[in-house]
Enzyme design. Structure first.
Site, PDB file in Angstrom:
ATOM      1  N   PRO A  10       0.790  -1.224   0.000  1.00  0.00           N
ATOM      2  CA  PRO A  10       0.000   0.000   0.000  1.00  0.00           C
ATOM      3  C   PRO A  10       0.824   1.276   0.000  1.00  0.00           C
ATOM      4  CG  PRO A  10      -0.146  -1.110   2.131  1.00  0.00           C
ATOM      5  CD  PRO A  10       0.568  -2.035   1.210  1.00  0.00           C
ATOM      6  N   ASN A  11       0.305   2.241  -0.718  1.00  0.00           N
ATOM      7  CA  ASN A  11       0.817   3.608  -0.830  1.00  0.00           C
ATOM      8  C   ASN A  11       2.082   3.729  -1.657  1.00  0.00           C
ATOM      9  OD1 ASN A  11      -1.284   4.764   0.822  1.00  0.00           O
ATOM     10  ND2 ASN A  11      -0.256   3.792   2.556  1.00  0.00           N
ATOM     11  N   ARG A  18       4.906  11.127  -2.319  1.00  0.00           N
ATOM     12  CA  ARG A  18       4.565  10.826  -0.929  1.00  0.00           C
ATOM     13  C   ARG A  18       5.790  10.972  -0.035  1.00  0.00           C
ATOM     14  NH1 ARG A  18       4.276   5.019   1.754  1.00  0.00           N
ATOM     15  NH2 ARG A  18       3.540   5.642   3.803  1.00  0.00           N
ATOM     16  N   TYR A  23      10.825   8.767   1.632  1.00  0.00           N
ATOM     17  CA  TYR A  23      10.797   7.763   0.571  1.00  0.00           C
ATOM     18  C   TYR A  23      11.495   8.184  -0.715  1.00  0.00           C
ATOM     19  CZ  TYR A  23       7.413   5.760   3.746  1.00  0.00           C
ATOM     20  OH  TYR A  23       6.805   5.251   4.862  1.00  0.00           O
ATOM     21  N   ASN A  75       8.135  -5.516  -1.224  1.00  0.00           N
ATOM     22  CA  ASN A  75       8.090  -4.397  -0.289  1.00  0.00           C
ATOM     23  C   ASN A  75       6.645  -4.373   0.203  1.00  0.00           C
ATOM     24  OD1 ASN A  75       7.872  -2.021   1.109  1.00  0.00           O
ATOM     25  ND2 ASN A  75       9.074  -0.829  -0.349  1.00  0.00           N
ATOM     26  N   ALA A  78       3.185  -1.015   4.658  1.00  0.00           N
ATOM     27  CA  ALA A  78       2.539  -1.085   5.969  1.00  0.00           C
ATOM     28  C   ALA A  78       2.102  -2.500   6.342  1.00  0.00           C
ATOM     29  CB  ALA A  78       1.339  -0.147   6.017  1.00  0.00           C
ATOM     30  N   HIS A  81       3.980  -4.813   9.007  1.00  0.00           N
ATOM     31  CA  HIS A  81       3.762  -4.751  10.443  1.00  0.00           C
ATOM     32  C   HIS A  81       2.398  -5.288  10.873  1.00  0.00           C
ATOM     33  CE1 HIS A  81       6.944  -1.990   9.467  1.00  0.00           C
ATOM     34  NE2 HIS A  81       6.082  -1.229   8.840  1.00  0.00           N
ATOM     35  N   ASP A  88       1.372 -15.811   5.732  1.00  0.00           N
ATOM     36  CA  ASP A  88       0.875 -17.162   5.499  1.00  0.00           C
ATOM     37  C   ASP A  88       0.858 -17.511   4.013  1.00  0.00           C
ATOM     38  OD1 ASP A  88       0.608 -17.505   8.215  1.00  0.00           O
ATOM     39  OD2 ASP A  88      -1.591 -17.338   8.221  1.00  0.00           O
ATOM     40  N   GLU A  99      12.774  -9.364   1.288  1.00  0.00           N
ATOM     41  CA  GLU A  99      11.981  -8.240   1.782  1.00  0.00           C
ATOM     42  C   GLU A  99      12.783  -6.956   1.592  1.00  0.00           C
ATOM     43  OE1 GLU A  99      10.057  -6.779   6.050  1.00  0.00           O
ATOM     44  OE2 GLU A  99      10.789  -8.822   5.845  1.00  0.00           O
ATOM     45  N   HIS A 101      12.707  -2.569   1.934  1.00  0.00           N
ATOM     46  CA  HIS A 101      12.087  -1.335   2.424  1.00  0.00           C
ATOM     47  C   HIS A 101      12.935  -0.154   1.984  1.00  0.00           C
ATOM     48  CE1 HIS A 101       9.223  -3.509   4.853  1.00  0.00           C
ATOM     49  NE2 HIS A 101      10.215  -4.304   5.198  1.00  0.00           N
ATOM     50  N   SER A 103      12.899   2.963   3.302  1.00  0.00           N
ATOM     51  CA  SER A 103      13.417   3.685   4.466  1.00  0.00           C
ATOM     52  C   SER A 103      13.997   2.691   5.465  1.00  0.00           C
ATOM     53  CB  SER A 103      12.300   4.502   5.134  1.00  0.00           C
ATOM     54  OG  SER A 103      11.353   3.631   5.735  1.00  0.00           O
ATOM     55  N   ARG A 108      12.803   4.348  12.665  1.00  0.00           N
ATOM     56  CA  ARG A 108      11.506   5.023  12.654  1.00  0.00           C
ATOM     57  C   ARG A 108      10.690   4.638  13.866  1.00  0.00           C
ATOM     58  NH1 ARG A 108       8.873   4.799   7.006  1.00  0.00           N
ATOM     59  NH2 ARG A 108       7.693   6.469   7.981  1.00  0.00           N
ATOM     60  N   ARG A 112       7.004   0.253  13.459  1.00  0.00           N
ATOM     61  CA  ARG A 112       7.573  -0.103  12.156  1.00  0.00           C
ATOM     62  C   ARG A 112       8.776  -1.048  12.277  1.00  0.00           C
ATOM     63  NH1 ARG A 112       5.131   3.131   8.308  1.00  0.00           N
ATOM     64  NH2 ARG A 112       4.435   5.143   9.099  1.00  0.00           N
TER      65      ARG A 112
END
Length: 149
Positions: A10-11, A18, A23, A75, A78, A81, A88, A99, A101, A103, A108, A112
């Site tokens: 998301p986002n 953003r 970011y 990535n 959100a 977390h 699953d 994985e 990220h 940032s 943070r 997070r």
């Protein structure tokens, strides 16, 4: 059918506008273009998918197993977390994943700093901006080359 799937949560569709102080200014489309170019130079192709909806990401992971996907770069944003469902799904298909990220999540907010995925990932890259995706892809490309020997 690509051996590599790049998933974004998301986002991340808002990258470039953003919170650029966190970011950066690079758009997701530019990151994906760079990854496609990098993969093509290694005679590989990638599929990319972004969604703001947890269920759509879960479905995309489920579909990956039937498409011959051998590695996932994700990535989860959100959902890192919060999403046991995404964890699953990744475990259910058994496709190794990295994985990523943009940032440094460890510098943070406390919430997070916990990931539902990191302990099952073959690697985690955090805080290197768009370069993190490129490094993850470089690793996956090397693994594919070694697997094909």
């Amino acid at each position: 059918m690509a051996a590599i799937l790049v998933l974004n949560g998301p986002n991340l569709n808002l990258l470039g506008s953003r919170e650029p102080g966190i970011y950066g200014n690079t758009r997701l489309a530019d990151i994906e273009l760079n990854l496609r170019t990098q993969a093509a130079m290694a005679s590989q192709s990638i599929d990319t998918f972004q969604s703001n909806h947890e269920g759509e990401l879960v479905e995309r992971v489920h579909n990956a197993i039937n498409e011959g996907t051998r590695y996932i770069i994700i990535n989860p944003a959100a959902f890192t977390h919060t999403s046991v469902a995404l964890r699953d799904a990744l475990l259910a298909v058994g496709i190794p994943f990295v994985e990523v990220h943009l940032s440094n999540v460890h510098s943070r907010e406390a919430f997070r700093q916990h990931s539902y995925l990191s302990d099952k990932a073959i690697g985690v890259i955090t805080g290197l901006g768009p370069l993190g995706y490129e490094l993850a892809l470089e690793y996956v490309l090397r693994q594919l080359a070694a697997d094909n020997k």
